[in-house]
Design an enzyme around this catalytic site. Structure first.
Site, PDB file in Angstrom:
ATOM      1  N   PRO A 133       0.818  -1.220   0.000  1.00 43.07           N
ATOM      2  CA  PRO A 133       0.000   0.000   0.000  1.00 43.07           C
ATOM      3  C   PRO A 133       0.850   1.267   0.000  1.00 43.07           C
ATOM      4  O   PRO A 133       0.350   2.335  -0.346  1.00 43.07           O
ATOM      5  CB  PRO A 133      -0.834  -0.107   1.275  1.00 43.07           C
ATOM      6  CG  PRO A 133      -0.333  -1.286   2.021  1.00 43.07           C
ATOM      7  CD  PRO A 133       0.566  -2.084   1.145  1.00 43.07           C
TER       8      PRO A 133
ATOM      9  N   GLU B 259       1.401  -8.687   8.891  1.00 42.26           N
ATOM     10  CA  GLU B 259       1.545  -7.286   9.296  1.00 42.26           C
ATOM     11  C   GLU B 259       2.392  -6.480   8.315  1.00 42.26           C
ATOM     12  O   GLU B 259       2.263  -5.280   8.191  1.00 42.26           O
ATOM     13  CB  GLU B 259       2.190  -7.204  10.680  1.00 42.26           C
ATOM     14  CG  GLU B 259       1.218  -7.120  11.825  1.00 42.26           C
ATOM     15  CD  GLU B 259       0.076  -6.140  11.587  1.00 42.26           C
ATOM     16  OE1 GLU B 259       0.343  -4.934  11.470  1.00 42.26           O
ATOM     17  OE2 GLU B 259      -1.079  -6.593  11.513  1.00 42.26           O
TER      18      GLU B 259
ATOM     19  N   ARG C 167      -4.028  -7.886 -20.840  1.00 44.64           N
ATOM     20  CA  ARG C 167      -4.948  -7.460 -21.908  1.00 44.64           C
ATOM     21  C   ARG C 167      -4.293  -6.520 -22.917  1.00 44.64           C
ATOM     22  O   ARG C 167      -4.807  -6.307 -23.996  1.00 44.64           O
ATOM     23  CB  ARG C 167      -6.242  -6.882 -21.321  1.00 44.64           C
ATOM     24  CG  ARG C 167      -6.093  -5.601 -20.580  1.00 44.64           C
ATOM     25  CD  ARG C 167      -7.388  -5.250 -19.863  1.00 44.64           C
ATOM     26  NE  ARG C 167      -8.418  -4.753 -20.761  1.00 44.64           N
ATOM     27  CZ  ARG C 167      -8.431  -3.539 -21.291  1.00 44.64           C
ATOM     28  NH1 ARG C 167      -7.460  -2.691 -21.027  1.00 44.64           N
ATOM     29  NH2 ARG C 167      -9.417  -3.154 -22.087  1.00 44.64           N
TER      30      ARG C 167
ATOM     31  N   ASP D 192     -10.156   2.611 -24.282  1.00 41.49           N
ATOM     32  CA  ASP D 192     -10.277   2.471 -22.825  1.00 41.49           C
ATOM     33  C   ASP D 192     -10.281   3.813 -22.116  1.00 41.49           C
ATOM     34  O   ASP D 192      -9.623   4.748 -22.554  1.00 41.49           O
ATOM     35  CB  ASP D 192      -9.039   1.755 -22.248  1.00 41.49           C
ATOM     36  CG  ASP D 192      -9.060   0.275 -22.445  1.00 41.49           C
ATOM     37  OD1 ASP D 192     -10.112  -0.267 -22.790  1.00 41.49           O
ATOM     38  OD2 ASP D 192      -7.989  -0.332 -22.234  1.00 41.49           O
TER      39      ASP D 192
HETATM   40  N1  ADE Z   1      -1.110  -4.945  -0.054  1.00 42.22           N
HETATM   41  C1  ADE Z   1      -2.064  -4.601   0.823  1.00 42.22           C
HETATM   42  N2  ADE Z   1      -2.788  -3.570   0.381  1.00 42.22           N
HETATM   43  C2  ADE Z   1      -2.276  -3.226  -0.843  1.00 42.22           C
HETATM   44  C3  ADE Z   1      -2.596  -2.239  -1.807  1.00 42.22           C
HETATM   45  N3  ADE Z   1      -3.568  -1.355  -1.613  1.00 42.22           N
HETATM   46  N4  ADE Z   1      -1.856  -2.194  -2.934  1.00 42.22           N
HETATM   47  C4  ADE Z   1      -0.843  -3.069  -3.121  1.00 42.22           C
HETATM   48  N5  ADE Z   1      -0.502  -4.012  -2.250  1.00 42.22           N
HETATM   49  C5  ADE Z   1      -1.204  -4.111  -1.115  1.00 42.22           C
END
Ligand code: ADE
Length: 232
Positions: free
Chosen positions: A86, A113, A150, A164
Site C-alpha cells: 500500500p 503485518e 490485456r 479504454d
Molecule cells: N497490499 C495490501 N494492500 C495493498 C494495496 N492497496 N496495494 C498493493 N498491495 C497491497
C-alpha cells in the site's frame, strides 16, 4: 511475456488465471504465469516465513531469507522485480502500458503485518493499487497481471484498448447496444445516424464531459485558458 508470482497462497490465483481472457492468452502462449510458494524456500526446519517485529508491536513480519532466495532463483538480466504494497507508487494505466512492454515480471505479494524493510532492496519498483489496505498482495498482483495481459499483442484487439478509459488520459465515452429503446430509455440518435465523423465528435465530447464532471484531477488548464488533459 513471463510472469512469476511469489505468494504464500498460490491457490488464490488458480481460478482467476484459468478463466476468460487470461486463460486464452496462456493457451495461445502469449504469457506464461507461474506461482511460487516462497515457504518452500525457507531454510527453517519448520518452513517458517515470518517472525515478530524487532522493537515490539503486534503481528508477524515476513522474513528476508525465503523471499531473497526465491527471487534470486527466478531473476534474470531482463527481469523487473515488483513489490505489491500500500505504500508503493499508485498504479496507473500509463504504468500498466510500460509494464506490458517488459519481458519478465516478478511480483512479490506481502502478507500478515508487513515485511522486513530490507526486502525492498530486491525490488525495481513498488506498486499500490489504491489507498486502502488489503490482507495481502495477492489481489493487487491479480489486478496488475490482468491489466498488463490485456495489453499484450494478440490478446485483445488494439482498437478495444485504444478506447479504454485512461488510454489517452481521459475517461471512456458511453456505449449502447440493442435494443434501441429499453424501458423508455433511448439510444442517442447520433449513434444511429451512420455519420462516422459526427459519432466520433459526439464520443469525444461525451468523454470530455464525463472526465470534467467525475475526474477533474485528470485535467489541467492550458496557456490560453483551455481545459486540457494532464497527458497533453
Ligand atoms: N497490499 C495490501 N494492500 C495493498 C494495496 N492497496 N496495494 C498493493 N498491495 C497491497
Amino acid at each position: 511475456m513471463k510472469i512469476d508470482i511469489l505468494t504464500l497462497f498460490p491457490e488464490m490465483f488458480e481460478e482467476v488465471f484459468s478463466s476468460s481472457i487470461i486463460k486464452r492468452a496462456r493457451e495461445k502462449g502469449l504469457v506464461e504465469i507461474s506461482c511460487h510458494n516462497f515457504r518452500e524456500d525457507s531454510l527453517d526446519p519448520h518452513k517458517k516465513v515470518d517472525d515478530t517485529p524487532y522493537g515490539g508491536g503486534c503481528g508477524m513480519v515476513l522474513m528476508c531469507q525465503p523471499i531473497f532466495d526465491c527471487v534470486r532463483k527466478l531473476k534474470k538480466e531482463n527481469s523487473k522485480v515488483i513489490l505489491l504494497t500500500p505504500d508503493g507508487e499508485p498504479l496507473h494505466q500509463k504504468k500498466v502500458i510500460d509494464l506490458s512492454k517488459e519481458s519478465h515480471l516478478i511480483l512479490i505479494c506481502g502478507h500478515y503485518e508487513g515485511f522486513d524493510e530490507r526486502i525492498r532492496t530486491l525490488c525495481d519498483m513498488e506498486l499500490s493499487i489504491g489507498d486502502y489496505v488489503l490482507t495481502g498482495g495477492e489481489f493487487p498482483a491479480m489486478v496488475v497481471v490482468d491489466a498488463v495481459i490485456r495489453l499484450l499483442p494478440g490478446v485483445i484487439r488494439q482498437e478495444s484498448f485504444e478506447n479504454d478509459s485512461f488510454y489517452d488520459g481521459s475517461l471512456d465515452y458511453p456505449n449502447y447496444t440493442k435494443p434501441r429503446v429499453f424501458e423508455g430509455m433511448e439510444v442517442p440518435s447520433v449513434l444511429l445516424s451512420g455519420d462516422h465523423k459526427k459519432i466520433e465528435e459526439y464520443r469525444k465530447e461525451e468523454a470530455e464531459k464525463k472526465t470534467k464532471m467525475r475526474r477533474s484531477d485528470l485535467l489541467k488548464e492550458g496557456q490560453d485558458g483551455d481545459i486540457l488533459l494532464q497527458e497533453d
